[in-house]
Design a protein around this motif. Structure first.
Motif, short mmCIF file in Angstrom:
data_model
loop_
_atom_site.label_atom_id
_atom_site.label_comp_id
_atom_site.label_asym_id
_atom_site.label_seq_id
_atom_site.Cartn_x
_atom_site.Cartn_y
_atom_site.Cartn_z
N LYS A 17 2.83 -0.24 4.73
CA LYS A 17 1.91 -0.62 3.65
C LYS A 17 1.98 0.30 2.44
N THR A 18 2.55 1.50 2.61
CA THR A 18 2.63 2.45 1.49
C THR A 18 4.08 2.80 1.17
N LEU A 19 5.02 1.96 1.58
CA LEU A 19 6.43 2.26 1.40
C LEU A 19 6.82 2.45 -0.07
N ALA A 20 6.30 1.62 -0.94
CA ALA A 20 6.63 1.75 -2.37
C ALA A 20 6.12 3.09 -2.91
N GLU A 21 4.92 3.48 -2.55
CA GLU A 21 4.37 4.75 -2.98
C GLU A 21 5.17 5.92 -2.40
N PHE A 22 5.56 5.81 -1.14
CA PHE A 22 6.40 6.84 -0.51
C PHE A 22 7.71 6.99 -1.27
N ASN A 23 8.38 5.88 -1.56
CA ASN A 23 9.66 5.94 -2.27
C ASN A 23 9.53 6.56 -3.65
N GLU A 24 8.46 6.25 -4.34
CA GLU A 24 8.23 6.83 -5.67
C GLU A 24 8.00 8.34 -5.57
N LEU A 25 7.18 8.75 -4.62
CA LEU A 25 6.91 10.17 -4.44
C LEU A 25 8.16 10.92 -3.98
N TYR A 26 8.95 10.30 -3.11
CA TYR A 26 10.20 10.90 -2.64
C TYR A 26 11.14 11.15 -3.83
#
Length: 102
Positions: A17-26
């Protein structure tokens, strides 16, 4: 990497559910660490079950600790633990033997 360096293995299952946010932060963290003295690079591997494994290298303990204590990285780690990651496992060690070809 010269003998005496630092290697870190970061294993994680980002929350779907937070994959997009994870990718941006990564991506943000990758840009920050890439500019830090003593950072030698990292590679990301994805297992069949979706687990991500990041293997990162630093020239020495001081360089790694500078990254580990970087304010933006500290904030990202807390966000990851709180909401972005379903699981994580981090192992950091000093390199005492290293072989390379060529």
């Amino acid at each position: 990497m010269p003998k005496g360096g630092i290697i870190a293995a970061f294993r994680t299952m980002p929350a779907e559910k937070t994959l997009a946010e994870f990718n941006e932060l990564y991506a943000e963290m990758s840009d920050i660490v890439a500019a830090m003295p003593g950072y030698l690079g990292h590679k990301v591997f994805k297992a069949d079950d979706g687990e991500l494994v990041v293997v990162a290298e630093w020239s020495d303990r001081e360089a790694f600790l500078a990254w580990d204590h970087h304010p933006d990285h500290l904030q990202a780690k807390e966000l990851g633990k709180a909401t972005l990651l379903d699981t994580y496992d981090v192992a950091v060690g000093e390199v005492f033997e290293h072989h390379r070809k060529p």
